[in-house]
Design a protein around this motif. Structure first.
Motif, PDB file in Angstrom:
ATOM      1  N   GLY A 187      57.655  35.683  83.167  1.00 10.00           N
ATOM      2  CA  GLY A 187      56.455  35.539  83.983  1.00 10.00           C
ATOM      3  C   GLY A 187      56.395  35.653  85.458  1.00 10.00           C
ATOM      4  O   GLY A 187      55.151  36.201  86.330  1.00 10.00           O
ATOM      5  N   GLU A 188      57.715  36.717  86.074  1.00 14.70           N
ATOM      6  CA  GLU A 188      58.234  37.278  87.249  1.00 14.70           C
ATOM      7  C   GLU A 188      57.322  38.268  87.083  1.00 14.70           C
ATOM      8  O   GLU A 188      57.773  39.151  86.036  1.00 14.70           O
ATOM      9  CB  GLU A 188      59.447  37.304  87.704  1.00 14.70           C
ATOM     10  N   ILE A 189      57.278  38.603  87.964  1.00 16.82           N
ATOM     11  CA  ILE A 189      57.081  39.958  88.546  1.00 16.82           C
ATOM     12  C   ILE A 189      57.715  41.285  88.799  1.00 16.82           C
ATOM     13  O   ILE A 189      58.464  40.731  89.508  1.00 16.82           O
ATOM     14  CB  ILE A 189      55.413  40.439  89.576  1.00 16.82           C
ATOM     15  N   LEU A 190      57.810  42.178  87.707  1.00 19.28           N
ATOM     16  CA  LEU A 190      59.004  43.477  88.546  1.00 19.28           C
ATOM     17  C   LEU A 190      58.397  44.490  88.893  1.00 19.28           C
ATOM     18  O   LEU A 190      57.217  44.931  88.791  1.00 19.28           O
ATOM     19  CB  LEU A 190      60.059  43.271  87.067  1.00 19.28           C
ATOM     20  N   VAL A 242      57.430  48.068  77.234  1.00 17.19           N
ATOM     21  CA  VAL A 242      56.365  47.209  76.519  1.00 17.19           C
ATOM     22  C   VAL A 242      56.528  46.096  75.563  1.00 17.19           C
ATOM     23  O   VAL A 242      55.357  44.658  75.210  1.00 17.19           O
ATOM     24  CB  VAL A 242      54.843  48.189  76.619  1.00 17.19           C
ATOM     25  N   SER A 243      57.688  46.301  74.982  1.00 12.98           N
ATOM     26  CA  SER A 243      57.752  44.600  74.399  1.00 12.98           C
ATOM     27  C   SER A 243      58.648  43.705  74.822  1.00 12.98           C
ATOM     28  O   SER A 243      58.741  42.201  74.238  1.00 12.98           O
ATOM     29  CB  SER A 243      59.177  45.305  72.818  1.00 12.98           C
ATOM     30  N   LYS A 244      59.205  44.185  75.639  1.00 15.74           N
ATOM     31  CA  LYS A 244      59.824  43.293  76.927  1.00 15.74           C
ATOM     32  C   LYS A 244      59.255  42.972  78.281  1.00 15.74           C
ATOM     33  O   LYS A 244      58.962  41.530  79.189  1.00 15.74           O
ATOM     34  CB  LYS A 244      61.055  43.843  77.507  1.00 15.74           C
ATOM     35  N   VAL A 245      57.888  43.888  78.566  1.00 18.46           N
ATOM     36  CA  VAL A 245      57.071  43.621  79.605  1.00 18.46           C
ATOM     37  C   VAL A 245      56.010  43.417  79.307  1.00 18.46           C
ATOM     38  O   VAL A 245      55.171  44.627  78.871  1.00 18.46           O
ATOM     39  CB  VAL A 245      57.886  44.964  80.884  1.00 18.46           C
ATOM     40  N   GLU A 246      55.356  42.777  79.592  1.00 23.96           N
ATOM     41  CA  GLU A 246      54.023  43.221  80.148  1.00 23.96           C
ATOM     42  C   GLU A 246      53.286  43.996  81.681  1.00 23.96           C
ATOM     43  O   GLU A 246      53.300  43.770  82.286  1.00 23.96           O
ATOM     44  CB  GLU A 246      52.125  41.737  80.107  1.00 23.96           C
ATOM     45  N   ALA A 275      55.678  44.821  86.854  1.00 20.64           N
ATOM     46  CA  ALA A 275      55.312  44.843  85.279  1.00 20.64           C
ATOM     47  C   ALA A 275      55.800  43.253  85.494  1.00 20.64           C
ATOM     48  O   ALA A 275      56.129  43.024  86.067  1.00 20.64           O
ATOM     49  CB  ALA A 275      56.448  45.323  84.204  1.00 20.64           C
ATOM     50  N   VAL A 276      55.374  42.779  84.539  1.00 21.96           N
ATOM     51  CA  VAL A 276      55.577  41.123  84.194  1.00 21.96           C
ATOM     52  C   VAL A 276      56.193  40.825  83.168  1.00 21.96           C
ATOM     53  O   VAL A 276      55.887  41.190  81.596  1.00 21.96           O
ATOM     54  CB  VAL A 276      53.781  40.677  84.241  1.00 21.96           C
ATOM     55  N   ALA A 277      57.285  39.963  83.652  1.00 22.46           N
ATOM     56  CA  ALA A 277      58.610  39.395  82.034  1.00 22.46           C
ATOM     57  C   ALA A 277      57.503  38.581  81.143  1.00 22.46           C
ATOM     58  O   ALA A 277      56.882  38.024  81.500  1.00 22.46           O
ATOM     59  CB  ALA A 277      58.938  39.147  82.845  1.00 22.46           C
ATOM     60  N   LYS A 278      57.711  39.976  79.997  1.00 18.48           N
ATOM     61  CA  LYS A 278      57.336  38.812  78.127  1.00 18.48           C
ATOM     62  C   LYS A 278      58.247  37.204  78.570  1.00 18.48           C
ATOM     63  O   LYS A 278      57.546  36.679  77.774  1.00 18.48           O
ATOM     64  CB  LYS A 278      57.187  39.865  77.622  1.00 18.48           C
ATOM     65  N   GLU A 279      59.271  37.411  78.988  1.00 18.73           N
ATOM     66  CA  GLU A 279      60.332  36.411  78.214  1.00 18.73           C
ATOM     67  C   GLU A 279      61.186  36.253  79.097  1.00 18.73           C
ATOM     68  O   GLU A 279      61.059  37.466  80.265  1.00 18.73           O
ATOM     69  CB  GLU A 279      61.135  36.755  76.416  1.00 18.73           C
TER      70      GLU A 279
END
Length: 488
Positions: free
Chosen positions: A379-382, A89-93, A359-363
């Motif tokens: 912003g891409e969905i993983l 969660v430090s990298k994805v939302e 998840a969504v990429a935060k960066e």
């Protein structure tokens, strides 16, 4: 200067993510949906794309899809090296991405966003999840006795059905077991007890009726092709159709859960309405939903595994109960049942009850697979398909076969972290700082308890080949061989 050089080095060797969403996204999403549900089927959908792109990471559409839904373009991760990024969660939302970019109406949840749709960065997430985790722990002494009591009611039903019909359906009784154990443990009330808002024996049906329309766009009900596409895959099913069922559950929890709601308000600062609907969601979606989906295939895997495994399990269970539990089934006794635990986690590996994570990429991120490094944009969905990842041949030997002792011994225990069924590694602890399911430890624990109860009563049991209709797996016993001196 050094930082810029490091960034340049990092870019070297990066591969382009293969795949795409089609030249006309609207139509391509529908075509992919038809492949997923009908022309190829779920497993072949993923296998064919891995073969086509020669990669376990690629871009594609995932259900649901137009006209009633937005397109769902996702970067899919299908191996165990890349999959863990979905938990970081430090990298994805993780906000509102339980089902990629599709989300059911909040009317299904009393108008609130349940904890499962919250990101750990949101204040409500920490308070709600702390409350649920503590609720499970505070009732630790009740889980095993309530499972024993529920099994003592279910076993004679199976035996009678088998005697009369030559087969006994597993699913109905396991649904009632899950419902009874959860509600009696958390609320301290039998859902079937007399009262104005009693659920009688309808609890499992009410939960399933409420869950079905939320998940129908991404699931198959086994209806005829055209009918299923028109009824459940094209437009969201309105809450109106199941409101009567949810209101019955809501009234039951509101009436008989006052003590638990008080605890949520006083100790965790939750609004009472918020607490009520989050309790209901946790019990109905996270816990009941997981157990109800998992119990039948687990019993099916064990039932088809042969007499040798049954003999070993019966001996292990009874010995642990004799020595550790001093004749009783206890949590300490269960902790000594290494083979039993391995069996449950192998079943979770083969058939995780929650098959997808998003998840969504935060960066901008660099994601590594076994064969390369790839760049994903902010912003891409993983997305990750767990049944594909947990059969990664580079991590698990003979990944498509059920191996009961896979997680036995020191080397076996090290593999547990790769059973990523509950939105986190299999050996990790759920906390307010991550998105691992609050019931991630409860589901395997109760599954172990159910199997232990079975081997305290039966020397062995066998099942017919499971029947699969849509996403529903139905299992029937073909025999139940009662022990000479059953302990349950």
């Amino acid at each position: 200067m050094v930082l810029e050089k490091e960034k340049e080095e990092e870019k070297k060797g990066l591969k382009e993510i293969p795949g795409g969403y089609g030249w006309w996204p609207w139509w391509s999403a529908i075509r992919d949906r038809l492949d997923f549900f009908w022309f190829q089927g779920e497993t072949q959908f993923w296998v064919s794309r891995m073969e086509k792109y020669k990669s376990t990471i690629f871009r594609c559409n995932v259900p649901p899809s137009p006209p009633g839904f937005p397109t769902n373009p996702v970067v899919m991760l299908l191996d165990l090296k890349s999959f863990p990024i979905l938990f970081d969660v430090s990298k994805v939302e993780k906000k509102n991405v339980l089902l990629a970019n599709y989300m059911p109406s909040l009317k299904f949840y009393g108008g609130i966003r349940p904890c499962i749709y919250l990101d750990p960065s949101e204040d409500r997430h920490e308070r709600i999840k702390s409350f649920v985790i503590d609720l499970i722990k505070l009732n630790a002494s009740k889980w095993v006795p309530e499972m024993e009591a529920a099994c003592a009611e279910a076993f004679p039903v199976w035996e009678e059905d088998l005697k009369k019909k030559g087969r006994a359906q597993v699913n109905h009784e396991t649904g009632q077991i899950a419902c009874n154990v959860l509600i009696k443990t958390i609320l301290g009330r039998d859902p079937r007890a007399e009262g104005e808002y009693s659920l009688k024996t309808h609890g499992p049906f009410l939960f399933q009726a409420w869950l079905a329309p939320q998940l129908s766009p991404i699931a198959s009900a086994g209806l005829p092709h055209l009918l299923e596409e028109l009824l459940i895959h094209t437009f969201p099913i309105p809450y109106f159709f199941v409101s009567i069922f949810y209101k019955k559950l809501e009234k039951f929890f509101e009436t008989y859960g006052q003590e638990v709601i008080d605890m949520a308000q006083i100790k965790y600062g939750l609004d009472r309405h918020d607490a009520l609907h989050n309790i209901l969601f946790f019990m109905g979606f996270n816990a009941f939903g997981g157990l109800n989906l998992f119990f039948p295939p687990m019993i099916g895997y064990v039932g088809g595994a042969g007499q040798k495994l049954h003999k070993d399990l019966a001996e292990e269970v009874r010995e642990a109960v004799r020595i550790e539990g001093k004749g009783k089934l206890t949590a300490n006794a269960l902790n000594k049942m290494e083979l039993l635990k391995s069996v449950v986690y192998e079943c979770l590996r083969m058939y995780p009850p929650v098959p997808y994570q998003y998840a969504v990429a935060k960066e901008d991120l660099i994601i590594e697979t076994h064969d390369g490094r790839y760049k994903v944009k902010k912003g891409e969905i993983l997305g990750g398909c767990q049944p594909m990842a947990t059969r990664d041949p580079k991590v698990f030997k003979d990944p498509d076969n059920f191996l009961a002792s896979r997680f036995v011994g020191e080397d076996g225990r090290k593999l547990l972290r790769h059973v990523v069924w509950g939105n986190g590694p299999g050996d990790a602890e759920t906390s307010t700082k991550n998105k691992q399911c609050a019931a991630a430890n409860l589901v395997p624990f109760l599954s172990q308890t159910l199997l232990a109860c079975m081997f305290l009563r039966y020397d062995s049991f066998t099942t017919f080949k499971p029947t699969i209709r849509g996403n529903q797996i139905t299992v029937h016993f073909s025999s139940l061989n009662k022990a000479a001196f059953p302990l349950i």
